[in-house]
Write an enzyme that holds these catalytic residues in place. Structure first.
Site, PDB file in Angstrom:
ATOM      1  N   SER A 154     -37.636   2.031 -20.783  1.00 42.05           N
ATOM      2  CA  SER A 154     -37.312   0.822 -20.021  1.00 42.05           C
ATOM      3  C   SER A 154     -38.595   0.035 -19.828  1.00 42.05           C
ATOM      4  O   SER A 154     -39.644   0.359 -20.387  1.00 42.05           O
ATOM      5  CB  SER A 154     -36.709   1.188 -18.664  1.00 42.05           C
ATOM      6  N   TYR A 179     -34.585   7.053 -11.420  1.00 37.68           N
ATOM      7  CA  TYR A 179     -34.395   6.427 -12.731  1.00 37.68           C
ATOM      8  C   TYR A 179     -35.735   6.056 -13.348  1.00 37.68           C
ATOM      9  O   TYR A 179     -35.995   6.335 -14.531  1.00 37.68           O
ATOM     10  CB  TYR A 179     -33.516   5.178 -12.597  1.00 37.68           C
TER      11      TYR A 179
END
Length: 307
Positions: A154, A179
């Site tokens: 990400s 996350y």
């Protein structure tokens, strides 16, 4: 090395593979039936690759992929090491080598969930499951000529951080913190995998696909996404950075196949361009430490070692 090709944030997976012949190549794309995985699978198959799609929901995968030529669906739950072992053992027993492995599947902002031996679900699914998969598939990965492993991370990749004193968030769970840590682990895993695998001719990369609305947001309510300014009340994307899934899939597809990256590895890419390498002492130490921890948790450490 700076690699320059005429691709960028608006390119699609199909465009980066235009003119590329993958006939005879075997690719594995985890979660290759939804989100970014679906256009990745379709583009690789259209270029001639035989694509294996390990799926937690194989029925949904077969429905999404229909009768696409050159695509196989297998069952795999990355949060379950027994499932990882079963899939990998079946594949290795088939005698096929692996040319491309794209660690694409993942979960985001999930509510606190414990899997396996009490592991936090995002760290377990996004990182440990893929770590175990690569180690278990190592004989097939190393048997080819110049295999590539691409780990989908990400935007956190430029400054990865691990909560070493509590990687499973047992002391105060935060869904976004967990996350972010799992995506940091993706980046560090790819960097260390590349260092350990390059002598066998295998190279690894991590990528940031950018802002894409996909089923990855399944754990977020509409109100959360509206409040964050991602979408309006009708579900329409508001941020100018958002791209279509076919565009989000471009970087992972390009990194997995581009001849321009021959001899490269270990870096973090976005918009089909190199953003960062991880060669500083602290970065190398963090990647090695994560590898050691992952090996202890999964009981697997085969990359770079004779079969």
């Amino acid at each position: 090395m700076t690699v320059s090709e005429p691709f960028g944030i608006d390119s699609t997976a199909g465009e980066v593979l235009a003119g590329v012949d993958l006939t005879g190549k075997v690719a594995i794309v985890t979660g290759g039936y939804s989100g970014l995985g679906l256009p990745t699978t379709l583009a690789l198959a259209a270029a001639g690759a035989q694509v294996v799609v390990p799926a937690r929901r194989p029925g949904a995968a077969r429905e999404a992929l229909g009768d696409v030529a050159g695509v196989e669906v297998e069952e795999l739950d990355l949060a379950d090491l027994d499932s990882v072992h079963r899939f990998a053992d079946r594949f290795v027993a088939s005698g096929r080598g692996i040319d491309i492995l794209i660690a694409n599947a993942g979960i985001m902002a999930a509510p606190e969930t414990r899997v396996g031996k009490g592991w936090e679900s995002q760290f377990a699914t996004n990182h440990l499951g893929h770590y175990a998969l690569v180690n278990r598939l190592w004989p097939a990965i190393a048997s080819g000529a110049g295999a590539r492993v691409v780990v989908v991370a990400s935007g956190i990749g430029e400054s990865p951080s691990i909560r070493w004193d509590d990687v499973h968030f047992e002391q105060g769970y935060d869904k976004w913190g967990a996350y972010g840590q799992s995506k940091s682990a993706n980046v560090l895993f790819a960097a260390e995998l590349d260092r350990r695998a390059r002598d066998a001719g295998v190279r690894a990369f991590s990528i940031n696909p950018g802002y894409i609305l996909t089923p990855l947001q399944r754990h977020l309510s509409k109100d959360e996404m509206v409040g964050a300014g991602w979408i309006d009340e009708d579900g329409v994307a508001l941020l100018p950075e958002f791209r279509a899934p076919e565009q989000g899939a471009a970087t992972q597809t390009w990194v997995a196949t581009s001849p321009a990256l021959a001899g490269e590895g270990g870096g973090y890419y976005q918009a089909c361009a190199l953003v960062k390498t991880f060669e500083g002492p602290e970065e190398v130490e963090a990647a090695e430490r994560l590898w050691t921890l992952s090996a202890e948790l999964t009981g697997l450490d085969t990359v770079g070692k004779p079969a």
